[in-house]
Design a protein around this motif. Structure first.
Motif, PDB file in Angstrom:
ATOM      1  N   GLN A 287       0.823  -1.209   0.000  1.00  0.00           N
ATOM      2  CA  GLN A 287       0.000   0.000   0.000  1.00  0.00           C
ATOM      3  C   GLN A 287       0.857   1.259   0.000  1.00  0.00           C
ATOM      4  N   PHE A 288       2.114   1.142   0.422  1.00  0.00           N
ATOM      5  CA  PHE A 288       3.035   2.281   0.401  1.00  0.00           C
ATOM      6  C   PHE A 288       3.781   2.393  -0.932  1.00  0.00           C
ATOM      7  N   ASP A 289       3.546   1.447  -1.842  1.00  0.00           N
ATOM      8  CA  ASP A 289       4.217   1.413  -3.146  1.00  0.00           C
ATOM      9  C   ASP A 289       5.728   1.620  -2.995  1.00  0.00           C
ATOM     10  N   PRO A 290       6.392   0.773  -2.210  1.00  0.00           N
ATOM     11  CA  PRO A 290       7.809   1.013  -1.898  1.00  0.00           C
ATOM     12  C   PRO A 290       8.738   0.610  -3.038  1.00  0.00           C
ATOM     13  N   ARG A 291       9.875   1.273  -3.104  1.00  0.00           N
ATOM     14  CA  ARG A 291      10.950   0.823  -3.988  1.00  0.00           C
ATOM     15  C   ARG A 291      11.919  -0.075  -3.220  1.00  0.00           C
ATOM     16  N   ARG A 292      12.154   0.286  -1.947  1.00  0.00           N
ATOM     17  CA  ARG A 292      13.112  -0.463  -1.130  1.00  0.00           C
ATOM     18  C   ARG A 292      12.443  -0.856   0.183  1.00  0.00           C
ATOM     19  N   VAL A 293      12.649  -2.110   0.588  1.00  0.00           N
ATOM     20  CA  VAL A 293      12.031  -2.644   1.802  1.00  0.00           C
ATOM     21  C   VAL A 293      13.096  -3.347   2.629  1.00  0.00           C
ATOM     22  N   VAL A 294      13.038  -3.160   3.944  1.00  0.00           N
ATOM     23  CA  VAL A 294      13.812  -3.975   4.875  1.00  0.00           C
ATOM     24  C   VAL A 294      12.857  -4.979   5.498  1.00  0.00           C
ATOM     25  N   ASP A 295      13.155  -6.262   5.333  1.00  0.00           N
ATOM     26  CA  ASP A 295      12.353  -7.335   5.912  1.00  0.00           C
ATOM     27  C   ASP A 295      13.066  -7.832   7.161  1.00  0.00           C
ATOM     28  N   GLY A 296      12.739  -7.241   8.316  1.00  0.00           N
ATOM     29  CA  GLY A 296      13.420  -7.572   9.557  1.00  0.00           C
ATOM     30  C   GLY A 296      12.874  -8.830  10.199  1.00  0.00           C
ATOM     31  N   TYR A 297      13.777  -9.649  10.736  1.00  0.00           N
ATOM     32  CA  TYR A 297      13.409 -10.945  11.327  1.00  0.00           C
ATOM     33  C   TYR A 297      12.706 -11.776  10.246  1.00  0.00           C
ATOM     34  N   ALA A 298      13.408 -11.967   9.138  1.00  0.00           N
ATOM     35  CA  ALA A 298      12.797 -12.430   7.890  1.00  0.00           C
ATOM     36  C   ALA A 298      12.542 -13.923   7.832  1.00  0.00           C
ATOM     37  N   GLY A 299      13.045 -14.700   8.794  1.00  0.00           N
ATOM     38  CA  GLY A 299      12.815 -16.145   8.745  1.00  0.00           C
ATOM     39  C   GLY A 299      13.430 -16.752   7.511  1.00  0.00           C
ATOM     40  N   THR A 300      12.658 -17.552   6.804  1.00  0.00           N
ATOM     41  CA  THR A 300      13.170 -18.230   5.608  1.00  0.00           C
ATOM     42  C   THR A 300      12.912 -17.447   4.321  1.00  0.00           C
ATOM     43  N   GLY A 301      12.494 -16.189   4.445  1.00  0.00           N
ATOM     44  CA  GLY A 301      12.452 -15.310   3.288  1.00  0.00           C
ATOM     45  C   GLY A 301      11.228 -15.383   2.411  1.00  0.00           C
ATOM     46  N   LEU A 302      10.098 -15.861   2.922  1.00  0.00           N
ATOM     47  CA  LEU A 302       8.879 -15.930   2.107  1.00  0.00           C
ATOM     48  C   LEU A 302       8.463 -14.543   1.627  1.00  0.00           C
ATOM     49  N   LEU A 303       8.380 -13.574   2.550  1.00  0.00           N
ATOM     50  CA  LEU A 303       7.964 -12.229   2.173  1.00  0.00           C
ATOM     51  C   LEU A 303       9.014 -11.570   1.286  1.00  0.00           C
ATOM     52  N   THR A 304      10.286 -11.775   1.593  1.00  0.00           N
ATOM     53  CA  THR A 304      11.351 -11.200   0.775  1.00  0.00           C
ATOM     54  C   THR A 304      11.230 -11.635  -0.673  1.00  0.00           C
ATOM     55  N   GLU A 305      11.036 -12.918  -0.884  1.00  0.00           N
ATOM     56  CA  GLU A 305      10.888 -13.418  -2.256  1.00  0.00           C
ATOM     57  C   GLU A 305       9.671 -12.802  -2.942  1.00  0.00           C
ATOM     58  N   GLN A 306       8.554 -12.748  -2.230  1.00  0.00           N
ATOM     59  CA  GLN A 306       7.324 -12.215  -2.818  1.00  0.00           C
ATOM     60  C   GLN A 306       7.509 -10.759  -3.232  1.00  0.00           C
ATOM     61  N   LEU A 307       8.155  -9.970  -2.402  1.00  0.00           N
ATOM     62  CA  LEU A 307       8.371  -8.564  -2.737  1.00  0.00           C
ATOM     63  C   LEU A 307       9.353  -8.403  -3.895  1.00  0.00           C
ATOM     64  N   ALA A 308      10.400  -9.222  -3.907  1.00  0.00           N
ATOM     65  CA  ALA A 308      11.377  -9.150  -5.000  1.00  0.00           C
ATOM     66  C   ALA A 308      10.731  -9.532  -6.328  1.00  0.00           C
ATOM     67  N   ARG A 309       9.827 -10.486  -6.298  1.00  0.00           N
ATOM     68  CA  ARG A 309       9.115 -10.861  -7.531  1.00  0.00           C
ATOM     69  C   ARG A 309       8.250  -9.716  -8.055  1.00  0.00           C
ATOM     70  N   GLU A 310       7.854  -8.824  -7.134  1.00  0.00           N
ATOM     71  CA  GLU A 310       7.059  -7.661  -7.531  1.00  0.00           C
ATOM     72  C   GLU A 310       7.936  -6.477  -7.929  1.00  0.00           C
ATOM     73  N   GLY A 311       9.240  -6.712  -8.046  1.00  0.00           N
ATOM     74  CA  GLY A 311      10.142  -5.673  -8.518  1.00  0.00           C
ATOM     75  C   GLY A 311      10.650  -4.730  -7.443  1.00  0.00           C
ATOM     76  N   ARG A 312      10.554  -5.121  -6.171  1.00  0.00           N
ATOM     77  CA  ARG A 312      11.038  -4.277  -5.087  1.00  0.00           C
ATOM     78  C   ARG A 312      12.430  -4.735  -4.656  1.00  0.00           C
ATOM     79  N   ASP A 313      13.250  -3.800  -4.254  1.00  0.00           N
ATOM     80  CA  ASP A 313      14.565  -4.134  -3.715  1.00  0.00           C
ATOM     81  C   ASP A 313      14.415  -4.413  -2.216  1.00  0.00           C
ATOM     82  N   VAL A 314      14.918  -5.555  -1.771  1.00  0.00           N
ATOM     83  CA  VAL A 314      14.665  -5.993  -0.403  1.00  0.00           C
ATOM     84  C   VAL A 314      15.967  -6.414   0.263  1.00  0.00           C
ATOM     85  N   VAL A 315      16.126  -6.006   1.527  1.00  0.00           N
ATOM     86  CA  VAL A 315      17.182  -6.536   2.384  1.00  0.00           C
ATOM     87  C   VAL A 315      16.496  -7.346   3.480  1.00  0.00           C
ATOM     88  N   ALA A 316      16.793  -8.632   3.519  1.00  0.00           N
ATOM     89  CA  ALA A 316      16.241  -9.505   4.545  1.00  0.00           C
ATOM     90  C   ALA A 316      17.253  -9.655   5.661  1.00  0.00           C
TER      91      ALA A 316
END
Length: 448
Positions: A287-316
């Motif tokens: 909803q914030f239409d982010p370009r860059r996201v920090v995924d803190g306490y990311a576990g096994t990276g489910l959300l990180t992968e989903q956001l990267a597939r949507e074209g967002r830059d992510v640090v897990a």
């Protein structure tokens, strides 16, 4: 005493001369005779006699609840509507008292009330030449009662436990040395491609220094319970050993099975509500239409992968080495474009902060999914710091309303956009909460 409500932790709350008294296994509207002792500014009691039953009270479904005073559930004596409202009110009241944040009663997403748990964790105690396995009474953390059934666990877990229970009394196949162990049975949901497909169980035994009979014990269990895919042993020194079941239709190599910390730390207890929570978190970030996201306490990276597939830059950011490794492998398996957009930092969130705003790449959105203790004060200070003035949103996933409220009290420059509860643990007082924050108007860059 008349019980007025349900407190965090599940105890009923009544009052004596204005002092709150917490009484387990009571319902709002109960009138009960209570014995209590005073502790500082409150009292803790036990019900001696129920004089007038609340209309919100029901008969517990599990016989262990009353007979053994099982501590695994706290609210089986309440009807469904009262339970859910209690969890909503716990979040609302805690945010007001501790966080100084006034919110409306938050909505709650719910699903199954029974047989929803995909994991059953038991305490094992040596008894004579054998073992007793079960749970603790809610008022005696040292005692273990023998578990026969669990109405909130998936039936396959209970069925498997019955087989294990018969095996732990076999003197020819002893468990690890020591007098106390833990055993976790985990349902491998991902093995069920269709509702009728066979499901498998992974078992993790924790404790002890030597287990000479491990291979024989595992082999015998595989014979008795073909649904068991693997048995893992985590020694008291933290070393892990595993053995896969090579008799299942689709054998899995031992190295591809989750090791102990993966099985214990990253398996969601309630898969269906967990899916809804993940979808909500993803939508909240987007909803914030982010370009860059920090995924803190990311576990096994489910959300990180989903956001990267949507074209967002992510640090897990994930401190657990197993979780970080699985996140890295997940991103690599997703393809070059996804792997290029995301990277994994294996570190504590508070230790990784300098990397997260380096080279003027301030994140637009920060996701926090901390353990029960909440986030370190350095993380909230970072979110308040001027270096984060460009950040627009925070999505905080909490398993403890008290630490969520504490952390929100440290974020005066952020306003609550929404609070959503997820009924991950019916029959208990636990609740998952997703709190979405945005930068307060006129406060950008003003934080110290």
């Amino acid at each position: 005493m008349t019980i007025d409500g349900i407190a965090a932790g599940g105890d009923g709350v009544g009052r004596v001369d204005g002092m709150a008294v917490f009484v387990p296994r009571t319902a709002p509207g109960d009138v009960a005779q209570v014995a209590y002792a005073v502790h500082a500014r409150h009292g803790r009691g036990r019900m001696l006699q129920l004089l007038e039953a609340s209309p919100q009270r029901v008969a517990p479904r599990c016989h262990h609840y009353d007979t053994d005073r099982c501590g695994g559930c706290q609210l089986q004596h309440l009807d469904t509507a009262t339970q859910r409202r209690a969890r909503q009110q716990i979040v609302q009241d805690t945010l007001r008292r501790v966080g100084r944040r006034e919110i409306a009663l938050p909505p709650i997403t719910a699903d199954l009330e029974w047989h929803y748990r995909g994991r059953l964790t038991l305490a094992l105690r040596r008894k004579g030449s054998g073992w007793i396995g079960g749970l603790h009474p809610h008022d005696d953390a040292q005692r273990v009662f023998a578990l026969e059934t669990c109405e909130i666990a998936h039936p396959l877990l209970v069925e498997t436990w019955h087989t294990v229970r018969s095996l732990i009394t076999d003197r020819r196949l002893p468990l690890p040395d020591g007098d106390a162990l833990r055993m976790s049975l985990r349902l491998e949901e991902e093995t069920a491609a269709t509702p009728d497909a066979p499901r498998h169980i992974v078992i993790v035994v924790q404790g002890g220094a030597v287990w000479p009979a491990r291979e024989a014990w595992t082999a015998r269990l595989h014979e008795l319970a073909p649904q068991v895919r693997g048995v893992w042993w985590e020694r008291e020194d933290g070393r892990r050993e595993g053995q896969a079941d090579n008799t299942v239709a689709d054998p899995v190599a031992a190295e591809s099975l989750p090791d102990a910390s993966e099985a214990l730390a990253f398996a969601q207890v309630n898969a269906r509500v967990a899916d809804a929570l993940r979808a909500h978190v993803f939508a909240a970030v987007m909803q914030f239409d982010p370009r860059r996201v920090v995924d803190g306490y990311a576990g096994t990276g489910l959300l990180t992968e989903q956001l990267a597939r949507e074209g967002r830059d992510v640090v897990a950011v994930e401190a657990d080495t197993v979780g970080a490794r699985h996140a890295t492998e997940r991103l690599q398996a997703a393809g070059a474009d996804v792997a290029r957009r995301a990277r994994v930092v294996c570190d504590l969130m508070e230790q990784a902060l300098p990397q997260l705003t380096a080279a003027a790449h301030t994140p637009d959105v920060v996701v926090l999914n901390p353990p029960r203790r909440g986030v370190d004060a350095r993380v909230t200070a970072w979110l308040e710091d001027a270096v984060m003035r460009e950040a627009r949103g925070v999505v905080y996933v909490s398993c403890d309303p008290a630490t969520l409220a504490r952390d929100l009290s440290r974020l005066p420059s952020w306003d609550i956009v929404s609070v959503q509860c997820f009924d991950m643990f019916p029959q208990t007082a636990h609740v998952e909460t997703v709190c979405v924050l945005q930068r307060s108007e006129g406060r950008e860059g003003e934080a110290a």
